[in-house]
Scaffold this motif. Structure first.
Motif, PDB file in Angstrom:
ATOM      1  N   ALA A  40       0.760  -1.062   0.271  1.00 12.69           N
ATOM      2  CA  ALA A  40       0.004  -0.095   0.134  1.00 12.69           C
ATOM      3  C   ALA A  40       0.778   0.912  -0.177  1.00 12.69           C
ATOM      4  N   ALA A  41       0.396   2.074  -0.127  1.00 17.23           N
ATOM      5  CA  ALA A  41       1.273   3.182  -0.416  1.00 17.23           C
ATOM      6  C   ALA A  41       0.085   5.000  -0.029  1.00 17.23           C
ATOM      7  N   ILE A  42       0.567   5.846   0.488  1.00 19.37           N
ATOM      8  CA  ILE A  42      -0.201   7.094   0.655  1.00 19.37           C
ATOM      9  C   ILE A  42       1.075   8.356  -0.458  1.00 19.37           C
ATOM     10  N   LYS A  43      -0.442   9.231  -1.284  1.00 24.53           N
ATOM     11  CA  LYS A  43       0.933  10.107  -1.469  1.00 24.53           C
ATOM     12  C   LYS A  43      -0.869  11.162  -1.837  1.00 24.53           C
ATOM     13  N   GLY A  44      -0.422  12.443  -0.842  1.00 27.68           N
ATOM     14  CA  GLY A  44      -1.066  13.674  -0.827  1.00 27.68           C
ATOM     15  C   GLY A  44      -2.492  13.072   0.372  1.00 27.68           C
ATOM     16  N   GLY A  45      -3.921  12.762  -0.611  1.00 27.79           N
ATOM     17  CA  GLY A  45      -4.651  12.630   0.138  1.00 27.79           C
ATOM     18  C   GLY A  45      -4.935  11.639  -0.511  1.00 27.79           C
ATOM     19  N   SER A  46      -4.175  10.475  -1.163  1.00 24.50           N
ATOM     20  CA  SER A  46      -4.593   9.599  -1.786  1.00 24.50           C
ATOM     21  C   SER A  46      -3.693   8.453  -1.400  1.00 24.50           C
ATOM     22  N   THR A  47      -5.118   7.010  -1.543  1.00 25.55           N
ATOM     23  CA  THR A  47      -3.932   6.045  -1.068  1.00 25.55           C
ATOM     24  C   THR A  47      -4.411   4.633  -2.223  1.00 25.55           C
ATOM     25  N   TYR A  48      -2.964   3.948  -2.230  1.00 26.55           N
ATOM     26  CA  TYR A  48      -3.201   2.614  -3.083  1.00 26.55           C
ATOM     27  C   TYR A  48      -2.748   1.320  -3.063  1.00 26.55           C
ATOM     28  N   TYR A  49      -3.610   0.796  -3.419  1.00 26.97           N
ATOM     29  CA  TYR A  49      -3.551  -0.823  -2.748  1.00 26.97           C
ATOM     30  C   TYR A  49      -2.459  -2.156  -3.759  1.00 26.97           C
ATOM     31  N   ALA A  50      -1.980  -3.109  -3.326  1.00 22.19           N
ATOM     32  CA  ALA A  50      -2.454  -4.210  -4.457  1.00 22.19           C
ATOM     33  C   ALA A  50      -3.573  -4.697  -4.203  1.00 22.19           C
ATOM     34  N   ASP A  51      -3.384  -5.570  -5.125  1.00 23.32           N
ATOM     35  CA  ASP A  51      -5.194  -6.701  -5.505  1.00 23.32           C
ATOM     36  C   ASP A  51      -5.279  -7.631  -4.516  1.00 23.32           C
ATOM     37  N   SER A  52      -4.195  -7.801  -3.915  1.00 20.78           N
ATOM     38  CA  SER A  52      -4.545  -8.634  -2.652  1.00 20.78           C
ATOM     39  C   SER A  52      -4.555  -8.504  -1.506  1.00 20.78           C
ATOM     40  N   VAL A  53      -4.710  -6.960  -0.788  1.00 22.68           N
ATOM     41  CA  VAL A  53      -4.759  -6.556   0.093  1.00 22.68           C
ATOM     42  C   VAL A  53      -6.272  -5.534   0.149  1.00 22.68           C
ATOM     43  N   LYS A  54      -6.787  -5.283  -0.926  1.00 17.98           N
ATOM     44  CA  LYS A  54      -7.171  -3.694  -1.395  1.00 17.98           C
ATOM     45  C   LYS A  54      -8.666  -4.837  -0.566  1.00 17.98           C
ATOM     46  N   GLY A  55      -9.760  -3.691   0.847  1.00 13.28           N
ATOM     47  CA  GLY A  55     -10.714  -4.035   1.079  1.00 13.28           C
ATOM     48  C   GLY A  55     -10.498  -4.931   2.775  1.00 13.28           C
ATOM     49  N   ARG A  56      -9.282  -5.262   2.671  1.00 13.96           N
ATOM     50  CA  ARG A  56      -8.804  -5.415   3.996  1.00 13.96           C
ATOM     51  C   ARG A  56      -7.687  -4.656   5.183  1.00 13.96           C
ATOM     52  N   LEU A  87      -3.343  -0.875   8.804  1.00 14.23           N
ATOM     53  CA  LEU A  87      -4.189  -1.278   9.633  1.00 14.23           C
ATOM     54  C   LEU A  87      -5.096  -2.763   9.003  1.00 14.23           C
ATOM     55  N   MET A  88      -4.517  -3.722   9.246  1.00 14.43           N
ATOM     56  CA  MET A  88      -5.013  -5.334   8.805  1.00 14.43           C
ATOM     57  C   MET A  88      -5.277  -5.745   9.116  1.00 14.43           C
ATOM     58  N   ASN A  89      -6.954  -6.058   8.594  1.00  8.65           N
ATOM     59  CA  ASN A  89      -8.100  -6.784   9.455  1.00  8.65           C
ATOM     60  C   ASN A  89      -8.149  -7.829   7.804  1.00  8.65           C
ATOM     61  N   ARG A  90      -8.842  -9.227   8.512  1.00  6.04           N
ATOM     62  CA  ARG A  90      -8.697 -10.856   8.066  1.00  6.04           C
ATOM     63  C   ARG A  90      -7.362 -10.940   7.335  1.00  6.04           C
ATOM     64  N   LEU A  91      -7.006 -10.880   8.315  1.00  4.10           N
ATOM     65  CA  LEU A  91      -5.646 -11.909   8.042  1.00  4.10           C
ATOM     66  C   LEU A  91      -5.543 -12.533   7.651  1.00  4.10           C
ATOM     67  N   GLN A  92      -4.738 -13.718   5.852  1.00  2.00           N
ATOM     68  CA  GLN A  92      -4.643 -15.446   6.115  1.00  2.00           C
ATOM     69  C   GLN A  92      -3.227 -15.413   6.245  1.00  2.00           C
ATOM     70  N   PRO A  93      -2.941 -16.296   6.027  1.00  2.00           N
ATOM     71  CA  PRO A  93      -1.963 -17.674   5.915  1.00  2.00           C
ATOM     72  C   PRO A  93      -0.974 -16.405   5.169  1.00  2.00           C
ATOM     73  N   GLU A  94      -1.411 -16.494   3.692  1.00  2.00           N
ATOM     74  CA  GLU A  94       0.010 -15.567   2.912  1.00  2.00           C
ATOM     75  C   GLU A  94      -0.001 -14.402   2.981  1.00  2.00           C
ATOM     76  N   ASP A  95      -0.476 -13.960   3.674  1.00  2.00           N
ATOM     77  CA  ASP A  95      -0.191 -12.762   4.735  1.00  2.00           C
ATOM     78  C   ASP A  95       1.215 -12.268   5.343  1.00  2.00           C
ATOM     79  N   THR A  96       1.414 -13.889   5.740  1.00  2.66           N
ATOM     80  CA  THR A  96       2.892 -13.672   6.645  1.00  2.66           C
ATOM     81  C   THR A  96       4.241 -12.882   5.700  1.00  2.66           C
ATOM     82  N   ALA A  97       5.058 -12.825   6.341  1.00  2.69           N
ATOM     83  CA  ALA A  97       6.274 -11.682   5.571  1.00  2.69           C
ATOM     84  C   ALA A  97       6.503 -10.995   6.598  1.00  2.69           C
ATOM     85  N   VAL A  98       7.831 -10.240   6.221  1.00  2.00           N
ATOM     86  CA  VAL A  98       7.818  -8.716   7.058  1.00  2.00           C
ATOM     87  C   VAL A  98       7.946  -7.474   6.346  1.00  2.00           C
ATOM     88  N   TYR A  99       7.655  -7.096   6.992  1.00  2.00           N
ATOM     89  CA  TYR A  99       6.560  -5.973   6.623  1.00  2.00           C
ATOM     90  C   TYR A  99       7.153  -4.302   6.704  1.00  2.00           C
TER      91      TYR A  99
END
Length: 122
Positions: free
Chosen positions: A49-65, A80-92
C-alpha cells in the motif's frame, strides 16, 4: 535524511487484525509519499500500500482488507490489517519516497525501515 522504525507486528490467527506503525524522524515527513511493502521467505519484496497526498493505493491482494493512513503531526504511518490470512505472513517494511516515481516499485523509495514480522496462523 529520514529514519523509519516499524512496530506492531506479531502472531495472529487467520481472520484476525493487526495495526502496524512506522515512526519517522525528521521535520519533512508530511512531504514524503509513504509505502508499505512485504517480503515472505524466498520471495521478492512486494508492494502492499502507499499514500501520497490525499490518495491511497493498494495491491489487489490486500484491497478491502488493509488500510493505510498517516498522522503528519505525529510523524507516524499506519497499516491496519483486517481479515488476515496465512498468505499475509511476511516481514513488513515501511518506506519513504522523496523524489516521486512509481509508488509500487521498491526502487522509487529512498528510505526503509528495518521491518516487522507478521505471522498469520491457520
Amino acid at each position: 535524511q529520514v529514519q523509519l522504525v516499524e512496530s506492531g507486528g506479531g502472531l495472529v490467527q487467520a481472520g484476525g487484525s493487526l495495526r502496524l506503525s512506522c515512526a519517522a524522524s525528521g521535520r519533512t515527513f508530511s512531504t514524503y509519499a509513504m509505502g508499505w511493502f512485504r517480503q515472505a521467505p524466498g520471495k521478492e519484496r512486494e508492494f502492499v500500500a502507499a499514500i501520497k497526498g490525499g490518495s491511497t493505493y493498494y495491491a489487489d491482494s490486500v484491497k478491502g482488507r488493509f488500510t493505510i493512513s498517516r498522522d503528519n503531526a505525529k510523524n507516524i504511518l499506519y497499516l491496519l490489517m483486517n481479515r488476515l490470512q496465512p498468505e499475509d505472513t511476511a516481514v513488513y517494511y515501511c518506506a519513504a519516497d522523496r523524489f516521486g516515481g512509481s509508488l509500487v516499485t521498491t526502487s522509487t523509495y529512498n528510505y526503509w525501515g528495518q521491518g516487522t514480522q507478521v505471522t498469520v496462523s491457520s
